[in-house]
Write a protein that holds these residues in place. Structure first.
Motif, PDB file in Angstrom:
ATOM      1  N   ILE A   3     -11.052  53.684 113.449  1.00 33.59           N
ATOM      2  CA  ILE A   3     -11.873  54.060 111.907  1.00 33.59           C
ATOM      3  C   ILE A   3     -12.855  52.667 111.821  1.00 33.59           C
ATOM      4  CG2 ILE A   3     -10.781  53.148 109.668  1.00 33.59           C
ATOM      5  CD1 ILE A   3      -8.036  54.411 110.111  1.00 33.59           C
ATOM      6  N   ARG A   4     -13.959  53.085 111.343  1.00 32.39           N
ATOM      7  CA  ARG A   4     -14.926  51.825 111.063  1.00 32.39           C
ATOM      8  C   ARG A   4     -15.287  52.335 109.369  1.00 32.39           C
ATOM      9  NH1 ARG A   4     -13.011  51.054 115.380  1.00 32.39           N
ATOM     10  NH2 ARG A   4     -13.769  50.346 117.316  1.00 32.39           N
ATOM     11  N   ARG A   5     -16.721  51.469 109.109  1.00 30.42           N
ATOM     12  CA  ARG A   5     -17.057  51.558 108.047  1.00 30.42           C
ATOM     13  C   ARG A   5     -18.301  51.790 108.579  1.00 30.42           C
ATOM     14  NH1 ARG A   5     -15.106  51.140 103.190  1.00 30.42           N
ATOM     15  NH2 ARG A   5     -12.862  50.817 102.839  1.00 30.42           N
ATOM     16  N   LEU A   6     -19.336  52.913 107.394  1.00 36.94           N
ATOM     17  CA  LEU A   6     -20.516  52.743 107.567  1.00 36.94           C
ATOM     18  C   LEU A   6     -20.906  52.563 106.427  1.00 36.94           C
ATOM     19  CD1 LEU A   6     -21.708  55.944 109.434  1.00 36.94           C
ATOM     20  CD2 LEU A   6     -22.433  52.619 110.102  1.00 36.94           C
ATOM     21  N   GLY A   7     -21.497  51.372 104.615  1.00 35.88           N
ATOM     22  CA  GLY A   7     -21.745  51.060 104.407  1.00 35.88           C
ATOM     23  C   GLY A   7     -20.157  51.233 103.608  1.00 35.88           C
ATOM     24  N   ARG A   8     -19.882  51.864 101.929  1.00 34.25           N
ATOM     25  CA  ARG A   8     -18.557  52.070 101.726  1.00 34.25           C
ATOM     26  C   ARG A   8     -18.013  52.667 102.205  1.00 34.25           C
ATOM     27  NH1 ARG A   8     -18.714  56.927  97.859  1.00 34.25           N
ATOM     28  NH2 ARG A   8     -16.990  55.528  96.618  1.00 34.25           N
ATOM     29  N   THR A   9     -18.517  53.729 103.513  1.00 40.10           N
ATOM     30  CA  THR A   9     -17.649  55.081 103.606  1.00 40.10           C
ATOM     31  C   THR A   9     -17.166  54.638 104.767  1.00 40.10           C
ATOM     32  OG1 THR A   9     -20.165  56.643 103.403  1.00 40.10           O
ATOM     33  CG2 THR A   9     -18.401  58.022 105.064  1.00 40.10           C
ATOM     34  N   VAL A  10     -15.446  55.315 104.432  1.00 39.68           N
ATOM     35  CA  VAL A  10     -14.779  54.703 105.371  1.00 39.68           C
ATOM     36  C   VAL A  10     -15.534  56.215 106.907  1.00 39.68           C
ATOM     37  CG1 VAL A  10     -11.869  54.985 106.268  1.00 39.68           C
ATOM     38  CG2 VAL A  10     -13.249  53.925 104.142  1.00 39.68           C
ATOM     39  N   VAL A  11     -15.267  55.758 107.996  1.00 44.22           N
ATOM     40  CA  VAL A  11     -15.726  57.007 109.137  1.00 44.22           C
ATOM     41  C   VAL A  11     -14.063  57.122 109.631  1.00 44.22           C
ATOM     42  CG1 VAL A  11     -17.704  57.471 108.765  1.00 44.22           C
ATOM     43  CG2 VAL A  11     -17.326  55.948 110.217  1.00 44.22           C
ATOM     44  N   ILE A  12     -13.313  57.844 110.829  1.00 39.14           N
ATOM     45  CA  ILE A  12     -12.417  58.031 111.777  1.00 39.14           C
ATOM     46  C   ILE A  12     -12.710  59.057 112.688  1.00 39.14           C
ATOM     47  CG2 ILE A  12     -10.265  58.786 111.707  1.00 39.14           C
ATOM     48  CD1 ILE A  12      -9.802  58.199 108.901  1.00 39.14           C
ATOM     49  N   ASN A  13     -12.122  58.800 113.967  1.00 43.22           N
ATOM     50  CA  ASN A  13     -12.026  59.461 114.995  1.00 43.22           C
ATOM     51  C   ASN A  13     -10.423  58.901 115.834  1.00 43.22           C
ATOM     52  OD1 ASN A  13     -12.048  61.253 117.032  1.00 43.22           O
ATOM     53  ND2 ASN A  13     -14.112  60.680 117.901  1.00 43.22           N
ATOM     54  N   PRO A  14      -9.987  60.136 115.311  1.00 42.34           N
ATOM     55  CA  PRO A  14      -8.565  59.610 116.008  1.00 42.34           C
ATOM     56  C   PRO A  14      -8.635  60.747 117.265  1.00 42.34           C
ATOM     57  CG  PRO A  14      -8.340  62.138 114.528  1.00 42.34           C
ATOM     58  CD  PRO A  14      -9.689  61.591 114.350  1.00 42.34           C
ATOM     59  N   GLY A  15      -9.327  60.705 117.840  1.00 40.59           N
ATOM     60  CA  GLY A  15      -9.973  61.291 119.069  1.00 40.59           C
ATOM     61  C   GLY A  15      -8.435  62.157 119.644  1.00 40.59           C
ATOM     62  N   SER A  16      -8.333  62.145 120.888  1.00 41.30           N
ATOM     63  CA  SER A  16      -7.516  63.563 121.394  1.00 41.30           C
ATOM     64  C   SER A  16      -6.991  63.171 123.143  1.00 41.30           C
ATOM     65  CB  SER A  16      -8.334  64.825 121.345  1.00 41.30           C
ATOM     66  OG  SER A  16      -7.416  66.035 122.376  1.00 41.30           O
TER      67      SER A  16
END
Length: 316
Positions: free
Chosen positions: A276-289
């Motif tokens: 889980i990261r942030r790009l500015g105010r946006t929370v960006v998520i990759n749960p992986g697999s």
């Protein structure tokens, strides 16, 4: 203030075990909305070959099987399906003949359609009685022939290329294409094409500042897109015994998220790089697999009107 809880998983790659877990876990996690990201199909057929005495033989994940009973055969097929492969009862030389005749791809897609049909029926059986919303799309590794099946699903919404409302305040746009890969997968676009596709969908948003982006490929340079580095022969690069990694995400997705600043970006594609990261105010998520092990990785996200109020990665 009203809250909406999302449960997002992606890159199941044909694992029936992971799909069953997904369908069962949504209600357990008390998710209001369930989202299945791209790359839903498996990558290979696994033959189980009929022998001259009526037995069946198979070599799978390092084990050799010789089977004589129908019950054992069914159990082996379940094991293969749970790992994301497509079991196929074959006569000796049958798959080789399909390959020589150019009909192997058609057989493969037919097996994908059979499994995906079962999955969609299971979703209908389990989620319709509770009225639990379900959204899904294809990824870059999924054949385009499957899109019509998703359009005709008995329960759930094929969301790719659309603006859908998750609740009264939040819209979602979805796109399953990736940027260009070394494997020339089924659905890829250049960075310019990706940007055009995303901007076309964004033009239909009423409240873009509250939007959710369900974009299969992650934004470049966020560590959600770090994949094993490949050499010119597509071999994994290792130095001093350690696999080297490189960012392979989309520059267009990064630019789009930074310029539009939605609430949330949901991504997949790069199995190794959960986070889980942030790009500015946006929370960006990759749960992986970890589909090949039968483990299901997912993300639980709580939306309030103008913010992501909670988020966590879950594994089951």
């Amino acid at each position: 203030m009203a809250k909406t809880r999302l449960y997002f998983v992606t890159d199941l790659h044909g694992s029936s075990k992971c799909f069953r877990k997904f369908i069962n876990a949504g209600p357990i996690y008390k998710a209001d909305v369930m989202i299945l990201g791209g790359d839903i199909t498996g990558k290979a057929i696994q033959s189980i070959v009929r022998g001259p005495t009526g037995t069946w033989t198979c070599s799978f994940v390092g084990a050799n099987y010789t089977i004589s009973s129908e019950s054992e055969l069914v159990e082996l097929e379940r094991l293969i399906s749970d790992h994301g492969y497509y079991p196929y009862r074959a006569e000796p030389g049958e798959l080789e003949a399909h390959e020589a005749e150019g009909t192997l791809d058609g057989l493969f897609v037919g097996l994908m359609i059979e499994r995906l049909t079962r999955w969609l029926n299971l979703a209908d059986e389990r989620l319709r009685p509770a009225g639990k919303p379900l959204y899904f799309m294809l990824g870059n590794d999924d054949p385009v022939e499957l899109a019509d099946l998703l359009n005709r699903a008995p329960w759930g919404t094929h969301d790719e290329g659309k603006v859908v409302w998750l609740d009264d305040d939040h819209e979602m746009i979805s796109w399953g294409f990736s940027n260009i890969t070394p494997w020339h997968s089924h659905r890829e676009q250049t960075e310019d094409q990706l940007m055009v596709s995303m901007e076309e969908m964004a033009g239909g948003l009423v409240h873009p500042e509250r939007a959710v982006l369900n974009i299969h490929v992650p934004p470049f340079g966020t560590q959600l897109d770090d994949a094993p580095k490949l050499d010119e022969n597509r071999r994994v690069v290792a130095a001093l015994g350690q696999v080297q990694f490189a960012a392979v995400g989309s520059t267009a997705v990064r630019e789009f998220e930074l310029s539009h600043q939605p609430l949330l970006g949901l991504h997949g594609h790069i199995h190794e790089s959960s986070g889980i990261r942030r790009l500015g105010r946006t929370v960006v998520i990759n749960p992986g697999s970890d589909y090949s092990t039968g483990a299901l990785n997912g993300a639980l996200v709580t939306l309030e009107k103008d913010k992501v109020s909670a988020h966590q990665l879950v594994r089951g």
